[in-house]
Write a protein that holds these residues in place. Structure first.
Motif, PDB file in Angstrom:
ATOM      1  N   PRO A  53     -10.764   2.789  -0.555  1.00 19.01           N
ATOM      2  CA  PRO A  53      -9.692   2.733  -1.558  1.00 19.01           C
ATOM      3  C   PRO A  53      -8.343   2.535  -0.882  1.00 19.01           C
ATOM      4  CG  PRO A  53     -10.341   5.001  -1.166  1.00 19.01           C
ATOM      5  CD  PRO A  53     -11.307   4.153  -0.387  1.00 19.01           C
ATOM      6  N   ASN A  54      -7.380   2.096  -1.650  1.00 20.32           N
ATOM      7  CA  ASN A  54      -6.028   1.933  -1.110  1.00 20.32           C
ATOM      8  C   ASN A  54      -5.308   3.278  -1.213  1.00 20.32           C
ATOM      9  OD1 ASN A  54      -3.555   1.089  -0.229  1.00 20.32           O
ATOM     10  ND2 ASN A  54      -3.054  -0.123  -2.050  1.00 20.32           N
ATOM     11  N   VAL A  55      -5.395   4.076  -0.169  1.00 24.88           N
ATOM     12  CA  VAL A  55      -4.830   5.427  -0.210  1.00 24.88           C
ATOM     13  C   VAL A  55      -3.303   5.423  -0.159  1.00 24.88           C
ATOM     14  CG1 VAL A  55      -6.885   6.454   0.813  1.00 24.88           C
ATOM     15  CG2 VAL A  55      -5.044   5.650   2.308  1.00 24.88           C
ATOM     16  N   LEU A  56      -2.722   4.274   0.159  1.00 28.53           N
ATOM     17  CA  LEU A  56      -1.267   4.192   0.271  1.00 28.53           C
ATOM     18  C   LEU A  56      -0.629   3.514  -0.942  1.00 28.53           C
ATOM     19  CD1 LEU A  56      -1.012   3.051   4.022  1.00 28.53           C
ATOM     20  CD2 LEU A  56      -1.011   5.382   3.105  1.00 28.53           C
ATOM     21  N   TRP A  57      -1.375   3.380  -2.025  1.00 29.04           N
ATOM     22  CA  TRP A  57      -0.872   2.599  -3.164  1.00 29.04           C
ATOM     23  C   TRP A  57       0.370   3.222  -3.799  1.00 29.04           C
ATOM     24  CZ3 TRP A  57      -0.401   4.249  -8.219  1.00 29.04           C
ATOM     25  CH2 TRP A  57      -1.031   5.442  -8.555  1.00 29.04           C
ATOM     26  N   GLN A  58       0.451   4.548  -3.803  1.00 29.80           N
ATOM     27  CA  GLN A  58       1.623   5.180  -4.405  1.00 29.80           C
ATOM     28  C   GLN A  58       2.894   4.868  -3.611  1.00 29.80           C
ATOM     29  OE1 GLN A  58       0.019   9.275  -4.637  1.00 29.80           O
ATOM     30  NE2 GLN A  58       0.438   9.160  -6.832  1.00 29.80           N
ATOM     31  N   LEU A  59       2.755   4.723  -2.312  1.00 35.37           N
ATOM     32  CA  LEU A  59       3.905   4.405  -1.465  1.00 35.37           C
ATOM     33  C   LEU A  59       4.240   2.922  -1.533  1.00 35.37           C
ATOM     34  CD1 LEU A  59       2.948   6.498   1.692  1.00 35.37           C
ATOM     35  CD2 LEU A  59       4.381   7.185  -0.238  1.00 35.37           C
ATOM     36  N   GLN A  60       3.219   2.085  -1.450  1.00 29.85           N
ATOM     37  CA  GLN A  60       3.431   0.642  -1.423  1.00 29.85           C
ATOM     38  C   GLN A  60       3.634   0.046  -2.806  1.00 29.85           C
ATOM     39  OE1 GLN A  60      -0.025  -1.655  -0.344  1.00 29.85           O
ATOM     40  NE2 GLN A  60       1.190  -3.330   0.521  1.00 29.85           N
ATOM     41  N   GLY A  61       2.924   0.563  -3.778  1.00 25.11           N
ATOM     42  CA  GLY A  61       2.870  -0.066  -5.091  1.00 25.11           C
ATOM     43  C   GLY A  61       1.582  -0.849  -5.225  1.00 25.11           C
ATOM     44  N   GLU A  62       1.486  -1.667  -6.246  1.00 22.70           N
ATOM     45  CA  GLU A  62       0.277  -2.453  -6.473  1.00 22.70           C
ATOM     46  C   GLU A  62       0.564  -3.932  -6.271  1.00 22.70           C
ATOM     47  OE1 GLU A  62      -0.822  -1.272 -10.424  1.00 22.70           O
ATOM     48  OE2 GLU A  62      -2.053   0.394  -9.688  1.00 22.70           O
ATOM     49  N   GLN A  63      -0.339  -4.580  -5.546  1.00 22.36           N
ATOM     50  CA  GLN A  63      -0.180  -6.004  -5.244  1.00 22.36           C
ATOM     51  C   GLN A  63      -1.233  -6.821  -5.981  1.00 22.36           C
ATOM     52  OE1 GLN A  63       1.564  -6.564  -0.853  1.00 22.36           O
ATOM     53  NE2 GLN A  63      -0.495  -5.714  -0.812  1.00 22.36           N
TER      54      GLN A  63
END
Length: 240
Positions: free
Chosen positions: A149-159
């Protein structure tokens, strides 16, 4: 000559060919002398990675020594709760549960930067994009169909990804930030770079010392070569 040429082609890294189409790898700014970056990277690893992945070849004690950080500060700011300074960076995740949730046990990341390369790792962590066809709802532009999973999505956002059909294969050619995260793109780049910097350090903690010692080794070899050459001339002068 043809055989030599084809042999050299086979020895080229796969990433060289992969860069011909799709998204090329971004360059990580690796600086193992930047202890502040390494400290931040260690904090990021424990916060976002240690839940699933271990880095079992390094201990918190070693981090304190190498980064010149007080042991109490390491236990307070880096290590998880109730950790011992002599503990290895092991995940608390149960192997059975991990296999059930992800299909396989997440790999240890001690040598991931050495096996994959810093640029690959940096691009991979930034390369997640939305893909509803996948069980976890995301895919990756560098590692297609990855089961993480994208565990950093909250920091990066969604692409989201721009995908084109090239030679019969679907290739991601561009990633677009559809939903901003908690960090700006520049802040997120630094976040990922610190994390990768730490993983490079974990892969070879003595790298800085090795490189420093290398200069003295080369100097010794040079001086020994000069001495050996002069000695050879002295021994052979009567023969000639």
């Amino acid at each position: 000559m043809k055989k030599i040429f084809y042999t050299l082609l086979l020895l080229l890294p796969v990433s060289v060919f992969a860069s011909g189409a799709g998204i090329e790898l971004e360059e990580a700014d690796i600086d193992l002398s930047d202890t502040a970056s390494l400290e931040r990277g260690a904090q990021h690893f424990v916060t976002y990675c240690l839940g699933c992945h271990s880095a079992k070849h390094i201990r918190y004690k070693r981090i304190a020594l190498d980064l010149n950080i007080d042991e109490a500060k390491v236990l307070k700011d880096i290590a998880p709760l109730n950790a011992n300074i002599y503990d290895k960076m092991n995940t608390a995740m149960n192997r059975h549960d991990a296999t059930k949730w992800f299909g396989t046990y997440p790999p240890d990341l001690s040598l991931i930067a050495r096996s994959r390369g810093a640029d690959w790792l940096y691009s991979y962590l930034k390369g997640f994009y939305l893909d509803e066809s996948k069980p976890l709802g995301v895919n990756n532009s560098v590692f297609k169909d990855v089961g993480m999973p994208n565990v950093l999505w909250q920091l990066q956002g969604e692409q989201t990804a721009v995908i084109k059909n090239i030679d019969g294969q679907e290739v991601v050619t561009k990633l677009t930030l559809a939903e901003p995260g908690e960090l700006s793109p520049k802040e997120f780049d630094r976040f990922v770079n610190d994390l990768v910097n730490f993983l490079v350090y974990v892969g070879e903690p003595v790298q800085m010392e090795r490189k420093a010692m290398g200069k003295y080794v080369l100097f010794f070899i040079l001086m020994f070569t000069v001495v050996a050459y002069l000695l050879k001339r002295e021994y052979w002068k009567d023969i000639h």
